[in-house]
Design a protein around this motif. Sequence first.
Motif, PDB file in Angstrom:
ATOM      1  N   THR A  42     -23.899   6.115 -10.236  1.00  0.00           N
ATOM      2  CA  THR A  42     -24.262   4.790 -10.580  1.00  0.00           C
ATOM      3  C   THR A  42     -25.439   4.807 -10.113  1.00  0.00           C
ATOM      4  O   THR A  42     -25.240   4.429  -8.926  1.00  0.00           O
ATOM      5  N   ASP A  51     -25.198   4.375 -15.263  1.00  0.00           N
ATOM      6  CA  ASP A  51     -23.776   5.210 -15.266  1.00  0.00           C
ATOM      7  C   ASP A  51     -24.548   6.428 -15.226  1.00  0.00           C
ATOM      8  O   ASP A  51     -25.256   6.674 -16.791  1.00  0.00           O
ATOM      9  N   GLY A 204     -19.175   0.329 -12.099  1.00  0.00           N
ATOM     10  CA  GLY A 204     -19.946   1.370 -11.787  1.00  0.00           C
ATOM     11  C   GLY A 204     -18.732   2.493 -12.181  1.00  0.00           C
ATOM     12  O   GLY A 204     -18.284   2.009 -11.262  1.00  0.00           O
ATOM     13  N   MET A 205     -19.136   3.476 -12.824  1.00  0.00           N
ATOM     14  CA  MET A 205     -18.268   4.384 -12.817  1.00  0.00           C
ATOM     15  C   MET A 205     -19.127   5.051 -11.308  1.00  0.00           C
ATOM     16  O   MET A 205     -17.471   6.004 -11.089  1.00  0.00           O
TER      17      MET A 205
END
Length: 441
Positions: A42, A51, A204-205
């Motif tokens: 991210t 992302d 965030g991923m």
Amino acid sequence: MPDVVVVGAGPAGLATAHTLARAGCVVRVLEATDAVGGRMRTLRADGCLIDTGAEMLPSAAGYPATWRLISAFGLDADPDAVPRVRGALAVWRGGRARPHAGRPLGLLTGAGLPPGARLDLLRFQTRLNRMRDLDPDHPERAPLGMATVADLVRRYHPDLRDYLVQPIAAGFFGWDLDHAAAGPFAAHLKASGSTGGWRTYRDGMDTLTRALAARLDVVTGYPVTRVSTTPGGVRLDSPRGAVTARAAVLAVPAPLAAALRPDAPPYERAFPAACGYAPMLRLTLGLDRPMAPTGVRRGFATLVPAAEDPLINVITVDHHKHAGRAPAGRGLVSLIASPGGTTELLGAPDPEVTERLTARAERFMPGVTAHTLSAHVHRFRHGLPEATPRAVALRAAFEARPVSAIEYAGDWTTLRPCSEGAITSAERAAARVLAHLARPR
């Protein structure tokens, strides 16, 4: 000297290192790039959380290994930390996005499918639910043999293929229906369940990978060029200096793992060689106002079938994924190129990628060019592993190989291109390393 060196700080490598460290091993992770996360990174720029991929989390029934780690780190203690994504999936057809794809409600609303295709979708889902041995952790056991995804859907209404299966396979996996194996695809669909229950990470991923890395010895900017066995264990060569350890785990894409170990025994070479990789190309646009494809109110991802556009495969409205993705009053959207578009643009300069994809997006989001403030291009030459029928056929032998000082982790080893495939592979790799270390020297 560390007990184990893990090459690669993506989710597979970090989860492997975490499991080994908890078992009492001294572990070091070496990452060639300047940040952890691999394909699950991210970026934090312009007040946005960007992302590099589109990580979505099905329920614990579909992603058990991932949710075990989420719970182990207490990331689910705050119910807002892993929120539900409303309107996760839509399909573009007839000049607008059609919501409710992948949900039971879509059978009533259509979700872009005519009545005949909707009936066949119900038949297809019933067939998958009744199919035994459809295990995403063991795709080679699926009762589909060497069938491709195209073979799997051939008996059904052509719109089921063209307006649902094709954009899902291409957009999420980068797969060609005529080359991808039916077993892994069917098993993943069955395990993932309805898109109505999909979730994301609020922060965030890379939330999970950052949590893992914070507890580990991770060295970034440390490329490894070769890994070989030695009388005392393994040697890892690097421009920054060689490292030795009792064991190593190669948590990198299959082509890179094969290049790091050219002298691997024959029984280890066949399966990685059969695991091709689809590249990925994604353009994220920061906007001066919220925008979305026509027909999308609060939905996140819109699949664009190849029958509708040759260049764009998926449009994600990232500010709908979670409000914290973009500053208030602004927007954040991503354009994921189709397999053909990726091949065409992967080597092009960023300005050309931005111009070409943004121009195509005007059809779906009129005026998007004028409202664009920033653009970020994300490229992955080894994006997603291709689960070919040959790879499926070779996987059982690869899983049955003897434990050794050099092991492998990554979603390619499970033929499941997602974080669950990566983390499941980490559990297996760690168990194999511990079995090797327990053997008398």
